[in-house]
Design a protein around this motif. Sequence first.
Motif, short mmCIF file in Angstrom:
data_model
loop_
_atom_site.label_atom_id
_atom_site.label_comp_id
_atom_site.label_asym_id
_atom_site.label_seq_id
_atom_site.Cartn_x
_atom_site.Cartn_y
_atom_site.Cartn_z
N LYS A 1 0.85 -1.17 0.00
CA LYS A 1 0.00 0.00 0.00
C LYS A 1 0.89 1.24 0.00
CE LYS A 1 -3.35 2.49 2.66
NZ LYS A 1 -4.77 2.45 2.47
N ASP A 2 0.67 2.12 -0.96
CA ASP A 2 1.39 3.38 -1.03
C ASP A 2 0.84 4.31 0.05
OD1 ASP A 2 2.64 5.76 -1.64
OD2 ASP A 2 1.97 5.81 -3.72
N LEU A 3 1.70 4.74 0.95
CA LEU A 3 1.29 5.62 2.05
C LEU A 3 1.51 7.09 1.72
CD1 LEU A 3 2.78 3.53 4.99
CD2 LEU A 3 0.43 3.48 4.10
N GLY A 4 2.13 7.37 0.56
CA GLY A 4 2.43 8.73 0.16
C GLY A 4 3.73 9.20 0.79
N GLY A 5 4.26 10.28 0.25
CA GLY A 5 5.46 10.87 0.81
C GLY A 5 6.70 10.00 0.74
N GLY A 6 6.70 9.02 -0.19
CA GLY A 6 7.88 8.17 -0.32
C GLY A 6 7.90 6.95 0.56
N THR A 7 6.74 6.57 1.12
CA THR A 7 6.68 5.38 1.96
C THR A 7 5.61 4.41 1.45
OG1 THR A 7 5.09 6.33 3.52
CG2 THR A 7 7.42 6.62 4.03
N SER A 8 5.84 3.13 1.69
CA SER A 8 4.85 2.11 1.36
C SER A 8 4.91 1.00 2.41
CB SER A 8 5.09 1.53 -0.04
OG SER A 8 6.34 0.90 -0.11
N ARG A 9 3.79 0.28 2.55
CA ARG A 9 3.71 -0.77 3.57
C ARG A 9 3.17 -2.04 2.94
NH1 ARG A 9 0.40 1.58 7.44
NH2 ARG A 9 -1.41 0.98 6.21
N ARG A 10 3.73 -3.18 3.38
CA ARG A 10 3.26 -4.50 2.95
C ARG A 10 3.07 -5.35 4.20
NH1 ARG A 10 5.80 -9.61 0.50
NH2 ARG A 10 7.75 -8.83 1.36
N ILE A 11 1.85 -5.79 4.45
CA ILE A 11 1.58 -6.68 5.57
C ILE A 11 2.06 -8.07 5.19
CG2 ILE A 11 -0.20 -7.72 7.02
CD1 ILE A 11 -1.81 -5.12 6.67
N LEU A 12 2.90 -8.65 6.04
CA LEU A 12 3.48 -9.96 5.77
C LEU A 12 2.63 -11.10 6.35
CD1 LEU A 12 7.20 -9.08 6.53
CD2 LEU A 12 6.04 -9.13 4.30
N ALA A 13 2.22 -10.96 7.61
CA ALA A 13 1.43 -11.98 8.28
C ALA A 13 0.76 -11.35 9.49
CB ALA A 13 2.32 -13.14 8.72
N TRP A 14 -0.39 -11.93 9.89
CA TRP A 14 -1.05 -11.41 11.08
C TRP A 14 -2.10 -12.38 11.59
CZ3 TRP A 14 -6.33 -10.40 11.04
CH2 TRP A 14 -6.94 -10.36 9.79
N ASN A 15 -2.35 -12.27 12.88
CA ASN A 15 -3.53 -12.84 13.51
C ASN A 15 -3.98 -11.80 14.53
OD1 ASN A 15 -2.00 -13.19 15.87
ND2 ASN A 15 -1.66 -15.37 15.52
N ASP A 16 -4.92 -12.12 15.38
CA ASP A 16 -5.43 -11.10 16.31
C ASP A 16 -4.38 -10.55 17.26
OD1 ASP A 16 -7.94 -11.28 15.20
OD2 ASP A 16 -8.72 -12.64 16.74
N SER A 17 -3.39 -11.37 17.60
CA SER A 17 -2.43 -10.95 18.63
C SER A 17 -1.09 -10.44 18.11
CB SER A 17 -2.19 -12.10 19.61
OG SER A 17 -1.63 -13.20 18.94
N LEU A 18 -0.80 -10.61 16.80
CA LEU A 18 0.52 -10.25 16.30
C LEU A 18 0.44 -9.89 14.81
CD1 LEU A 18 3.53 -10.26 17.29
CD2 LEU A 18 3.69 -12.57 16.34
#
Length: 98
Positions: A1-18
Amino acid sequence: KDLGGGTSRRILAWNDSLMAAEVSFESGSEGAMHTHPHTQCSYVLSGRFKYTIEGECKEMKPGDSVIVPSGAEHGTLCVEAGTLLDIFTPAREDFIRA
């Protein structure tokens, strides 16, 4: 996901606690100062960063990490383009919904 301003994020793994996410920064981009109720660990995969937690600045390079306590004000300035591995507990529901 492009966050704007030269940053982007990619979620690698998740569950409710982590959650694990990669956040990539172009040189000079910032992760603005903010707070959240999650405990966070940031690990530098590549690049160089000036990471600030509660007014204390730490210069970070590959292999360095920090713990951000729940509710602590924090942010980063990317000095040399790179990527952080951010781990959150509990998971960031706001990232999942976005």
